[in-house]
Design a protein around this motif. Structure first.
Motif, PDB file in Angstrom:
ATOM      1  N   HIS A   6     -13.682   7.793  30.609  1.00 52.90           N
ATOM      2  CA  HIS A   6     -14.061   9.130  30.144  1.00 52.90           C
ATOM      3  C   HIS A   6     -12.921   9.786  29.364  1.00 52.90           C
ATOM      4  CE1 HIS A   6     -16.960   8.356  33.283  1.00 52.90           C
ATOM      5  NE2 HIS A   6     -15.989   8.305  34.174  1.00 52.90           N
ATOM      6  N   PHE A  45     -17.212   9.940  37.990  1.00 50.16           N
ATOM      7  CA  PHE A  45     -15.854   9.910  37.431  1.00 50.16           C
ATOM      8  C   PHE A  45     -14.776   9.751  38.500  1.00 50.16           C
ATOM      9  CE2 PHE A  45     -17.269  14.306  37.730  1.00 50.16           C
ATOM     10  CZ  PHE A  45     -16.200  14.982  38.297  1.00 50.16           C
ATOM     11  N   ASP A  93     -23.753  13.927  26.514  1.00 47.54           N
ATOM     12  CA  ASP A  93     -22.548  13.468  27.230  1.00 47.54           C
ATOM     13  C   ASP A  93     -21.354  13.270  26.291  1.00 47.54           C
ATOM     14  OD1 ASP A  93     -23.850  11.338  26.093  1.00 47.54           O
ATOM     15  OD2 ASP A  93     -24.059  10.185  27.957  1.00 47.54           O
ATOM     16  N   ARG A 106     -19.153  15.776  23.672  1.00 47.61           N
ATOM     17  CA  ARG A 106     -18.986  17.148  23.180  1.00 47.61           C
ATOM     18  C   ARG A 106     -17.721  17.254  22.330  1.00 47.61           C
ATOM     19  NH1 ARG A 106     -23.509  19.875  23.340  1.00 47.61           N
ATOM     20  NH2 ARG A 106     -24.032  17.724  22.848  1.00 47.61           N
ATOM     21  N   ASN A 108     -11.396  13.900  28.315  1.00 46.97           N
ATOM     22  CA  ASN A 108     -11.452  15.355  28.196  1.00 46.97           C
ATOM     23  C   ASN A 108     -10.698  15.811  26.946  1.00 46.97           C
ATOM     24  OD1 ASN A 108     -12.997  16.313  30.365  1.00 46.97           O
ATOM     25  ND2 ASN A 108     -11.290  16.062  31.787  1.00 46.97           N
ATOM     26  N   ALA A 134     -14.638  15.446  24.213  1.00 45.09           N
ATOM     27  CA  ALA A 134     -14.783  15.084  25.625  1.00 45.09           C
ATOM     28  C   ALA A 134     -16.056  14.259  25.754  1.00 45.09           C
ATOM     29  CB  ALA A 134     -14.876  16.339  26.494  1.00 45.09           C
ATOM     30  N   TYR A 135     -16.019  13.260  26.595  1.00 44.06           N
ATOM     31  CA  TYR A 135     -17.252  12.495  26.827  1.00 44.06           C
ATOM     32  C   TYR A 135     -17.243  11.848  28.198  1.00 44.06           C
ATOM     33  CZ  TYR A 135     -14.089   9.031  24.701  1.00 44.06           C
ATOM     34  OH  TYR A 135     -12.997   8.280  24.368  1.00 44.06           O
ATOM     35  N   GLN A 136     -18.450  11.645  28.681  1.00 46.81           N
ATOM     36  CA  GLN A 136     -18.612  10.861  29.907  1.00 46.81           C
ATOM     37  C   GLN A 136     -18.883   9.435  29.456  1.00 46.81           C
ATOM     38  OE1 GLN A 136     -20.983  12.455  33.077  1.00 46.81           O
ATOM     39  NE2 GLN A 136     -21.539  10.450  33.854  1.00 46.81           N
TER      40      GLN A 136
END
Lengths: 248, 248
Positions: free
Chosen positions: A58, A131, A90, A92, A60, A9-11
């Motif tokens: 982004h 987001f 940011d 994971r 998830n 997951a990342y922003q």
């Protein structure tokens, strides 16, 4: 040799997309990931990613796999913790799984789920600003729902394809298309066997034009048939798009 | 003279709380708001706020009112747009309403709704990182629900009061306490007629200890009766707390 699959997951806000850029030094998610993996495994690791995400998009549930010769992390949970201890905050790693050697994150993907969040009110909510895409003008949600039905199924999506991305075929199948209205948010979820370059963002931009009354819901049928990018609406901004899940 | 009520949302991350600090130059939400209001109305505006929020705490429904002598924004929508055009992007005015002269944002508040978001998984999700508290250890959700029931109703909440905040009485009424589990998130919603200093964060910290097995759900009754801050759990971090709504 070992093959490990990671769910990430990342922003995307601070990254120039996922994939390492060969022509530039801009930071990408993959650059950080490969660097940390190479350091942890003491060998050069090059991840194979399922789905390129553009700058600002982004995730998830992005998926990668990588081949490695040492098996120092026999416990998957320890690998997840070690990676997250070294990755930027940011980015994971959510899960890690040991796979058969032939597993390929991209070739073996059977489908993907994307979501897009529209914040539709006079003032956007600060907490979701990074987001979501703020549309100030009140959108006609019911019209957007009607329009979305025309997109479900197998179609030639040439009208919803960005100018980059070369592909063998422009035919794709959308298996699910859900719109939900919750408080001031319109959440769009699109599931399909694959997506053309910018396809979800162009679909969302077109639906927003439907919600604004610029395109009639029924016109979606004609837009698909035209196979002409110029007939569809604008490409919605990257910041509202989330790669939610990849199906294998 | 005119009296206007504003509903505000903000991300508290970059602010030292809502209220203007008399002793320091740290940026607060109210500092920005009063500055923009004073400039728009061409007079010194001092907002009266309903609820102080601590450094790092967020809001989706903070309320202020302010007295002004000119009525240049007869259309409320125009005031909202003008304020948002000048405020920092992490502070938004959601609504504006013209009120009777006596209306007071704090004195006339009848109740408040807070929410607290716990991200309970091995890895936190980056997109919600700024407004959730990551608890790595798996929490026992059912035990937390049982514990929460003891807090509903009218009690002396001395055990759940931070050392600052002086109040005439430590008796408060919690009218609603909901916990929901969604994917890896535990969302807590607490509604009451008022809250002591740090009360929601100490309640959440105590529930987290229940979820970890450090406090039994039934012990909540004893903790309330003890009227001793030392008996309750730790104060949960500010970043997970959102002031959702104020009732009038």
């Amino acid at each position: 040799m070992f093959n490990t699959k990671l769910v990430l997951a990342y922003q995307g806000t601070n990254y120039c997309g996922f994939q390492i850029q060969t022509k530039s030094q801009d930071p990408t998610v993959q650059y950080h990931l490969d660097k940390v993996l190479s350091s942890l495994f003491n060998e050069e690791i090059k991840t194979i990613l399922c789905s390129r995400t553009d700058s600002g998009v982004h995730a998830n549930g992005q998926v990668v796999n990588f081949i490695h010769s040492s098996n120092k992390f026999t416990e998957q949970r320890r690998l997840v913790l070690a990676l997250n201890a070294h990755l930027p905050y940011d980015i994971r790693v959510l899960e890690s799984e040991s796979m058969y050697l032939d597993f390929h994150a991209r070739y073996h993907a059977k489908g993907k789920l994307y979501s897009y969040l529209i914040d539709n009110a006079i003032a956007n909510r600060p907490l979701t600003n990074s987001f979501s895409y703020h549309v100030h003008k009140k959108l006609d949600f019911e019209k957007m729902v009607i329009a979305s039905k025309y997109l479900i199924g197998t179609h030639d999506f040439s009208s919803f394809k960005g100018s980059q991305g070369a592909t063998k075929t422009t035919v794709r199948t959308i298996t699910r298309f859900d719109l939900t209205l919750d408080d001031q948010y319109i959440k769009i979820q699109v599931e399909g066997n694959g997506f053309l370059y910018n396809m979800v963002r162009i679909i969302v931009g077109t639906l927003i034009h439907v919600g604004m009354g610029k395109i009639s819901p029924e016109a979606i049928k004609d837009i698909i048939e035209a196979k002409d990018r110029m007939k569809a609406g604008p490409t919605a901004p990257a910041k509202g798009l989330i790669l939610e899940k990849i199906y294998y």
